[in-house]
Motif scaffolding. Structure first.
Motif, PDB file in Angstrom:
ATOM      1  N   GLU A   1      65.774  70.052  67.848  1.00 45.64           N
ATOM      2  CA  GLU A   1      65.457  70.875  66.627  1.00 45.64           C
ATOM      3  C   GLU A   1      64.708  69.560  65.659  1.00 45.64           C
ATOM      4  N   ASP A   2      65.345  68.338  65.823  1.00 43.27           N
ATOM      5  CA  ASP A   2      64.640  67.492  65.016  1.00 43.27           C
ATOM      6  C   ASP A   2      63.218  66.929  65.303  1.00 43.27           C
TER       7      ASP A   2
ATOM      8  N   GLU B   1      60.751  69.645  63.835  1.00 47.52           N
ATOM      9  CA  GLU B   1      60.665  69.179  62.509  1.00 47.52           C
ATOM     10  C   GLU B   1      59.636  68.202  62.410  1.00 47.52           C
TER      11      GLU B   1
ATOM     12  N   ARG C   1      61.163  74.419  60.587  1.00 44.75           N
ATOM     13  CA  ARG C   1      62.311  74.450  60.229  1.00 44.75           C
ATOM     14  C   ARG C   1      63.363  75.818  60.358  1.00 44.75           C
TER      15      ARG C   1
ATOM     16  N   GLY D   1      65.757  76.166  62.678  1.00 44.97           N
ATOM     17  CA  GLY D   1      66.493  76.316  63.740  1.00 44.97           C
ATOM     18  C   GLY D   1      66.003  76.899  65.119  1.00 44.97           C
ATOM     19  N   ALA D   2      66.786  77.145  66.011  1.00 47.71           N
ATOM     20  CA  ALA D   2      66.346  77.701  67.375  1.00 47.71           C
ATOM     21  C   ALA D   2      65.517  78.585  67.349  1.00 47.71           C
TER      22      ALA D   2
ATOM     23  N   GLN E   1      70.334  71.016  70.009  1.00 50.27           N
ATOM     24  CA  GLN E   1      71.018  71.300  68.860  1.00 50.27           C
ATOM     25  C   GLN E   1      71.917  70.079  68.141  1.00 50.27           C
TER      26      GLN E   1
ATOM     27  N   ILE F   1      62.037  77.760  66.298  1.00 53.79           N
ATOM     28  CA  ILE F   1      61.233  77.280  67.464  1.00 53.79           C
ATOM     29  C   ILE F   1      60.890  78.250  68.248  1.00 53.79           C
TER      30      ILE F   1
ATOM     31  N   VAL G   1      66.604  74.687  73.326  1.00 52.30           N
ATOM     32  CA  VAL G   1      66.681  74.149  72.161  1.00 52.30           C
ATOM     33  C   VAL G   1      67.681  73.142  72.021  1.00 52.30           C
TER      34      VAL G   1
END
Length: 368
Positions: free
Chosen positions: A218-219, A222, A228, A230-231, A248, A234, A246
């Motif tokens: 996740e990072d 971004e 942004r 969350g999963a 997290q 994405i 993903v």
């Protein structure tokens, strides 16, 4: 070039000799360094070999002593290095780092290399032998010689030739193996102001869309793409891969797996509690564990658990490579009930059978 014998997985990418300080401190203050090896793709290769799979690492190194060292160490882990090319005109890359390297500045996580602050990392890889990788030098006879081809977002940052290679490898074509792509976003590799706009981090999204299995934190999403939410956000940006994993952070990982009807099955597995010894290599180990489960046709939840276990094994040793838990032991752990899984906590060296002579003796089970 004759076709390479088939293996389970081909891992393609640069590895370098790494120098780690002999004591904590800034690089300017450290008097001596210990030599090791570093490379996301070769880390995955070593992890898969340790888990009992046939693996080939494909790359290029110099004819220098550092290239000799890389080939010796990676081959010693059980990886086939017969496809590695030696270049007498280009050096093997090296880098220096302090403890605590992470890919991006973000909240720490188990699968994104631990709970230490971002550290100094100095790369000396410009013009390296691996930076000359290209479609002409890496033919399909080699890159397509496994059931899975594993690549990362590091390679396209190395040179225009490497980017061209990655564009070819991530283009869907008849006969292509399953292509696995780990984003592995490294900020410093993409900071070159001379890059064309279409050769910046956004190109990684295009490459990922051409792959079958994608790992992304996740990072990272971004930092690289400004995604942004969350999963789910994405997955919305990356609908093409059949499987999207993903990561997290300390919460765990979510996998989106497309079924025959075109709909996703969404599976979340919480991360394990780990007493971290060294925070590097966990993301690569997680990918190796998930790929091992994929090769064995395990359910997605068990693939995620194998990823978490491999990450826990690396996090509890000093380096970024280790002997993974035995397959029988790992298989027992991944079939635990959710409540039992949630009670596990792993300490230093837990995956090494030589530590106690018993697999289970080095796992601490605590109250939920």
């Amino acid at each position: 070039m004759p076709p390479a014998p088939s293996v389970d997985v081909v891992c393609l990418g640069e590895s370098m000799v790494t120098f780690v300080p002999s004591r904590p401190g800034r690089l300017a203050e450290v008097p001596a360094f210990a030599r090791g090896i570093g490379g996301a793709e070769s880390n995955v290769a070593c992890g898969l070999a340790g888990a009992g799979h046939g693996v080939r690492w494909i790359s290029r190194v110099g004819t220098d002593g550092f290239g000799d060292h890389l080939l010796t160490e990676i081959a010693a882990a059980g990886v086939d290095v017969s496809g590695v090319q030696r270049d007498p005109r280009r050096p093997t890359g090296i880098y220096f780092r302090t403890a605590g390297e992470r890919a991006v500045e973000s909240e720490p996580s188990a699968e994104d290399d631990g709970e230490q602050p971002l550290a100094e990392v100095l790369y000396y890889r410009a013009g390296s032998a691996a930076a000359a990788m290209s479609p002409a030098l890496m033919p399909h006879e080699q890159t397509w010689s496994g059931r899975i081809l594993h690549v990362t977002g590091i390679t396209p940052a190395l040179s225009p030739e490497c980017l061209a290679l990655m564009r070819e490898l991530t283009t869907r074509a008849p006969g292509r193996p399953l292509v696995s792509f780990d984003l592995n976003y490294r900020v410093s590799l993409w900071e070159d102001p001379e890059r064309a706009p279409d050769e910046g981090p956004s190109v990684l999204l295009d490459l990922a869309r051409g792959c079958d299995l994608v790992f992304v934190g996740e990072d990272e999403a971004e930092a690289a793409w400004g995604i942004r939410g969350g999963a789910a956000a994405i997955r919305e940006a990356l609908p093409e891969p059949d499987v999207l994993v993903v990561k997290q952070g300390s919460a765990g990982a979510t996998a989106y797996a497309r079924g025959a009807d075109g709909a996703d099955t969404v599976t979340f597995v919480p991360a394990l509690r780990v007493d971290v010894v060294a925070p590097v290599g966990a993301g690569d180990a997680f990918a190796a564990g998930f790929l091992s489960g994929t090769l064995r046709g395990l359910p997605v939840a068990q693939r995620l658990r194998h990823g978490h276990l491999m990450a826990a094994a690396v996090l509890t040793v000093p380096g970024d490579l280790c002997t993974p838990p035995s397959r029988a032991y790992a298989d027992r752990l991944v079939t635990l009930g959710d409540a039992e899984w949630g009670t596990l906590r792993f300490g230093p060296g837990w995956a090494d059978p030589a530590r106690s002579g018993s697999d289970t003796a080095v796992v601490e089970v605590t109250d939920p």
